[in-house]
Design a protein around this motif. Structure first.
Motif, PDB file in Angstrom:
ATOM      1  N   ARG A  43       0.843  -1.187   0.000  1.00 22.35           N
ATOM      2  CA  ARG A  43       0.000   0.000   0.000  1.00 22.35           C
ATOM      3  C   ARG A  43       0.875   1.232   0.000  1.00 22.35           C
ATOM      4  NH1 ARG A  43      -1.939   3.394   3.739  1.00 22.35           N
ATOM      5  NH2 ARG A  43      -1.211   2.086   5.474  1.00 22.35           N
ATOM      6  N   THR A  46      -3.076   6.020  -1.098  1.00 23.20           N
ATOM      7  CA  THR A  46      -4.417   5.501  -1.387  1.00 23.20           C
ATOM      8  C   THR A  46      -4.404   4.430  -2.473  1.00 23.20           C
ATOM      9  OG1 THR A  46      -4.800   7.289  -2.986  1.00 23.20           O
ATOM     10  CG2 THR A  46      -5.509   7.668  -0.707  1.00 23.20           C
ATOM     11  N   ASN A  70      -7.646   1.836  -6.238  1.00 21.53           N
ATOM     12  CA  ASN A  70      -7.588   3.262  -5.916  1.00 21.53           C
ATOM     13  C   ASN A  70      -8.619   3.578  -4.837  1.00 21.53           C
ATOM     14  OD1 ASN A  70      -7.493   6.043  -5.862  1.00 21.53           O
ATOM     15  ND2 ASN A  70      -8.385   6.333  -7.896  1.00 21.53           N
ATOM     16  N   ASP A  71      -8.155   3.800  -3.612  1.00 20.60           N
ATOM     17  CA  ASP A  71      -9.045   4.138  -2.507  1.00 20.60           C
ATOM     18  C   ASP A  71      -9.175   5.643  -2.307  1.00 20.60           C
ATOM     19  OD1 ASP A  71      -9.739   1.514  -1.735  1.00 20.60           O
ATOM     20  OD2 ASP A  71      -7.826   1.279  -0.701  1.00 20.60           O
ATOM     21  N   GLY A  72      -8.640   6.420  -3.245  1.00 22.72           N
ATOM     22  CA  GLY A  72      -8.703   7.870  -3.124  1.00 22.72           C
ATOM     23  C   GLY A  72      -9.984   8.440  -3.702  1.00 22.72           C
TER      24      GLY A  72
END
Length: 206
Positions: A43, A46, A70-72
């Motif tokens: 990781r 993000t 993509n956690d952004g």
């Protein structure tokens, strides 16, 4: 060596799916070996990158599956570049006559199926033909044409190693094929990953 490089186009940040060759630290990093595969999960802010390496049973093939989550809150454009050195002979022959062995390899890009192929020129009619192929299957949105390189010197740049290769420092691949002094397989795909989305590229070597 055989590596997967990634570059965030917006920030210019470069890392590799595994710790090598870039050596860039991650916020989290985990390696696991399962019965049928090896997996590396890292990781970086993000973005979560997962590399799974599998050898299908009964096939002369290897697949490296690269997934990027993509956690952004904004879309991210990521260059993903494979790199593998080519031998196409036995380890003993390569160690004994490395330069000569490499000169016998010819490469070609088949644009209709977006695949690099390579073969070793036979020294006699009785010598068996040896072929290899490298391709990328994308699951997600691509935003630029495929890029190709088969010349190791052009990929790395003068005086560089795989850790600081010219080709992944914002430069396009040269699409060089043919009879090169030091052959490699390198393919680049650039993917756009929506917020909360995932892109996956399967790099096959056959």
């Amino acid at each position: 060596g055989s590596f997967i490089y990634l570059r965030d186009i917006a920030s210019g940040r470069i890392w590799s799916a595994g710790m090598q060759p870039c050596g860039v630290g991650a916020d989290d990093y985990e390696v696991s070996f399962i019965e049928d595969r090896a997996a590396i999960v890292r990781r970086d802010g993000t973005l979560t990158t997962t590399l799974e390496v599998l050898v299908p049973s009964g096939d002369n093939a290897e697949v490296r599956q690269v997934s990027i989550v993509n956690d952004g809150s904004a879309a991210r454009d990521i260059e993903v570049t494979s790199f593998a050195e080519l031998v196409l002979t036995t380890q003993g022959a390569d160690v004994a006559h490395t330069a000569f062995a490499k000169l016998s390899v010819q490469t070609e890009f088949l644009s209709n199926i977006e695949t690099i192929i390579a073969t070793r020129r036979r020294r006699s009619p009785g010598e068996p033909e040896i072929w290899a192929a490298h391709l990328a299957v994308v699951h997600g949105e691509t935003i630029s044409p495929i890029e190709v390189e088969t010349d190791r010197m052009r990929f790395l740049g003068r005086g560089n190693s795989a850790r600081n290769a010219d080709a992944v420092n914002g430069n396009t691949l040269s699409n060089t094929t043919g009879t090169v002094l030091d052959p490699v397989f390198a393919l680049r795909r650039t993917v756009r990953i929506a917020p909360g989305g995932t892109a996956r590229i399967d790099y096959w070597t056959i």
